[in-house]
Design an enzyme around this catalytic site. Structure first.
Site, PDB file in Angstrom:
ATOM      1  N   CYS A   2     -33.519   7.458  19.887  1.00 57.92           N
ATOM      2  CA  CYS A   2     -34.706   6.945  19.206  1.00 57.92           C
ATOM      3  C   CYS A   2     -34.621   5.442  19.309  1.00 57.92           C
ATOM      4  O   CYS A   2     -33.540   4.890  19.496  1.00 57.92           O
ATOM      5  CB  CYS A   2     -34.720   7.303  17.710  1.00 57.92           C
ATOM      6  SG  CYS A   2     -35.044   9.047  17.375  1.00 57.92           S
ATOM      7  N   GLY A  29     -37.471   7.112  23.252  1.00 60.98           N
ATOM      8  CA  GLY A  29     -38.130   8.250  22.608  1.00 60.98           C
ATOM      9  C   GLY A  29     -39.589   8.297  22.969  1.00 60.98           C
ATOM     10  O   GLY A  29     -40.291   7.294  22.797  1.00 60.98           O
ATOM     11  N   ASN A 103     -32.115   6.205  13.875  1.00 67.06           N
ATOM     12  CA  ASN A 103     -31.618   6.602  15.191  1.00 67.06           C
ATOM     13  C   ASN A 103     -30.206   7.141  14.980  1.00 67.06           C
ATOM     14  O   ASN A 103     -29.350   6.444  14.441  1.00 67.06           O
ATOM     15  CB  ASN A 103     -31.595   5.388  16.132  1.00 67.06           C
ATOM     16  CG  ASN A 103     -30.985   5.673  17.491  1.00 67.06           C
ATOM     17  OD1 ASN A 103     -30.508   4.762  18.155  1.00 67.06           O
ATOM     18  ND2 ASN A 103     -30.988   6.914  17.934  1.00 67.06           N
ATOM     19  N   GLY A 104     -29.983   8.377  15.434  1.00 65.19           N
ATOM     20  CA  GLY A 104     -28.656   8.987  15.283  1.00 65.19           C
ATOM     21  C   GLY A 104     -28.772  10.339  14.631  1.00 65.19           C
ATOM     22  O   GLY A 104     -29.859  10.748  14.225  1.00 65.19           O
ATOM     23  N   TYR A 240     -26.549   5.409  30.853  1.00 63.78           N
ATOM     24  CA  TYR A 240     -27.829   6.102  30.938  1.00 63.78           C
ATOM     25  C   TYR A 240     -28.893   5.557  29.981  1.00 63.78           C
ATOM     26  O   TYR A 240     -29.982   5.201  30.403  1.00 63.78           O
ATOM     27  CB  TYR A 240     -27.634   7.601  30.688  1.00 63.78           C
ATOM     28  CG  TYR A 240     -28.919   8.362  30.469  1.00 63.78           C
ATOM     29  CD1 TYR A 240     -29.797   8.579  31.524  1.00 63.78           C
ATOM     30  CD2 TYR A 240     -29.273   8.823  29.208  1.00 63.78           C
ATOM     31  CE1 TYR A 240     -31.000   9.252  31.329  1.00 63.78           C
ATOM     32  CE2 TYR A 240     -30.473   9.497  29.000  1.00 63.78           C
ATOM     33  CZ  TYR A 240     -31.327   9.710  30.066  1.00 63.78           C
ATOM     34  OH  TYR A 240     -32.506  10.365  29.875  1.00 63.78           O
ATOM     35  N   CYS A 430     -17.349   5.435  21.810  1.00 66.43           N
ATOM     36  CA  CYS A 430     -17.279   6.893  21.717  1.00 66.43           C
ATOM     37  C   CYS A 430     -17.412   7.454  23.135  1.00 66.43           C
ATOM     38  O   CYS A 430     -18.292   7.031  23.879  1.00 66.43           O
ATOM     39  CB  CYS A 430     -18.412   7.431  20.840  1.00 66.43           C
ATOM     40  SG  CYS A 430     -18.452   9.251  20.788  1.00 66.43           S
TER      41      CYS A 430
HETATM   42  S1  SF4 Z   1     -20.387   9.193  23.925  1.00 70.85           S
HETATM   43 FE1  SF4 Z   1     -20.350  10.017  21.831  1.00 70.85          FE
HETATM   44  S2  SF4 Z   1     -22.246   9.331  20.906  1.00 70.85           S
HETATM   45 FE2  SF4 Z   1     -22.459   9.060  23.116  1.00 70.85          FE
HETATM   46  S3  SF4 Z   1     -23.450  10.906  23.898  1.00 70.85           S
HETATM   47 FE3  SF4 Z   1     -21.250  11.225  24.056  1.00 70.85          FE
HETATM   48  S4  SF4 Z   1     -20.645  12.227  22.129  1.00 70.85           S
HETATM   49 FE4  SF4 Z   1     -22.679  11.327  21.834  1.00 70.85          FE
END
Ligand code: SF4
Length: 457
Positions: A2, A29, A103-104, A240, A430
């Protein structure tokens, strides 16, 4: 996925600024768009299904006046693509009314909903955040900090309440948020490209766990939550999601993606005649791959950019055309050995169709190179790419994926290669969908429509 935007600019047309900010965030989005404004404490919101220019026109924009505005472009990750779930949502609580864009995805949405779900009009997790703030009788900063303490998972939020603009990021910092200045006025946005479009100067990124309150007295920042021991900015943003001209943590996405392609050329070289991107997502990495190998770059696949998510469902005969409605190969691919670069493979069906289309057009070989590692596990933090079973790499080897997509060869960028291209340390990002190593607990129930059966309970 988003986009969020917020501005306080008493002397300017805040709705129009927000409209242009959302325009720059349209890629985050395309299902719905909305703007909420506050004029002397009175909140008005306009939101609808569709793209930003489909929802807003000169007439309805000129009716949105105020000193503050927030905006949202939505791609649904919790709750269906329905009007009630479009944002910014307005929630009237016992202490105040809150307008909010999120967003999230929260991982404790089910628990929060079980506590307060009776008063919710939408089936999103976002309204629970608004309800926590709206029902807390303490001053606004304390009410928001109290809400932030209750949230687990990904929440980059903009909102308006009590005549103030507020913005915060969860303590992990999954989704981006940048703070900027437009003259003496203050702007927040998911990505720096939205500030660039307005001629605003990016100031800094909102820190994980930080709350920013913007009112008559200026900008107040509160470190409401202790940041998590390691950062979790989503690595998917780098390869991406974020726009190529966006800078995250000082790194421009286009440059990072070119480096991914260069590294891919070193890790998985191939003898070929042309390097082709799957446009537009594979283009920067294809530039990098071509530069590193000296193989000529070709725009061998032409994309119709106007075939989007809101495309009218084609009639059955046309549907069989499948991917040809979106891409068309140039005659120059005939007889050539091609390297086709894309940023990721999710289910594999699109890549399979592209490979088949290139062979149909006469390609001699089709070598697929992917500028990220295999996606092996779902995202619980706001990117709804697929469930675990649907992810082709979650249950297939690289050779099995190659066989499924019908390519001459297939290789992915290594995790180390991707990480190096971001120029961010491992401890900052992440990478859970690539490693299965999640930075939070994983929710038991994860379906996007899990609150759908009882929208008001
Ligand atoms: S890196 Fe983490 S936050 Fe990003 S798409 Fe993958 S699991 Fe989701």
């Amino acid at each position: 996925m988003c986009g969020v935007f917020g501005v306080r600019a008493p002397e300017r047309d805040v709705a129009r600024l927000t409209y242009f900010g959302l325009f720059a965030l349209q890629h985050r989005g395309q299902e719905s768009a909305g703007i909420a404004v506050s004029e002397n404490g009175r909140l008005t919101a306009l939101r609808d299904l569709g793209l930003v220019p489909q929802v807003f026109d000169e007439r309805n924009l000129s009716g949105l006046r105020g000193e503050l505005a927030i905006g949202h472009t939505r791609y649904s990750t919790t709750g269906s693509n329905a009007w009630a779930n479009a944002q910014p949502l307005l929630h009237h609580g016992s202490a105040r009314t809150v307008a909010l864009g999120h967003n999230g995805n929260l991982v404790n949405a089910a628990e929060l909903r079980a506590e307060g779900g009776k008063r919710l009009a939408s089936t999103t997790d976002s309204e629970m955040i608004a309800a926590l703030i709206a029902d807390d009788p303490r001053p606004l900063g304390q009410a928001i900090a109290g809400a932030m303490a209750r949230l687990e998972g990904a929440a980059t939020v903009v909102g308006i309440a009590d005549g103030q603009l507020f913005a915060f990021r969860d303590r992990h910092g999954f989704r981006p948020l940048v703070l900027g200045r437009l003259g003496d006025d203050t702007v927040v946005a998911s990505e720096s490209c939205a500030l660039d479009m307005l001629g605003a100067e990016p100031d800094r990124e909102v820190r994980p766990g930080e709350l920013v309150l913007i009112g008559e007295d200026g900008v107040e920042t509160i470190q409401a939550e202790e940041p998590a021991s390691r950062g979790s900015l989503c690595i998917f943003e780098f390869f991406y999601l974020a726009r190529p001209d966006t800078r995250l943590a000082g790194v421009e996405m286009h440059g990072a993606r070119v480096r991914m392609g260069e590294r891919l050329a070193v890790e998985a070289p191939v003898d070929a005649d042309l390097v082709l991107p799957v446009p537009d997502s594979g283009t920067p990495a294809a530039i990098g791959f071509a530069r590193a190998t000296g193989i000529p770059f070709s725009e061998g696949l032409i994309k119709n950019r106007y075939v989007g998510r809101t495309f009218i469902q084609p009639e059955q005969g046309m549907r069989e055309q499948g991917i040809r409605m979106k891409f068309n190969p140039l005659a120059e691919v005939e007889g050539k050995r091609l390297v086709v670069i894309d940023d990721s493979i999710v289910r594999g069906s699109t890549t399979r169709q592209i490979v088949a289309m290139l062979f149909d057009a006469g390609a001699a070989e089709v070598h697929v190179r992917i500028s990220s590692p295999p996606i092996v596990s779902p995202c619980y933090y706001g990117i709804d790419f697929a469930s675990g079973d649907e992810l082709i790499a979650s249950h297939s080897t690289v050779e099995e994926v190659r066989n499924t997509i019908g390519a001459t060869s297939l290789a992915y960028l290594s995790l180390d290669g991707l990480q190096a291209a971001t120029r961010r340390p491992e401890s900052a990002l992440c990478r859970a969908c690539l490693t299965r190593d999640y930075p939070t607990r994983v929710p038991a129930e994860t379906g996007k429509l899990r609150f759908e059966a009882s929208p008001t309970s």
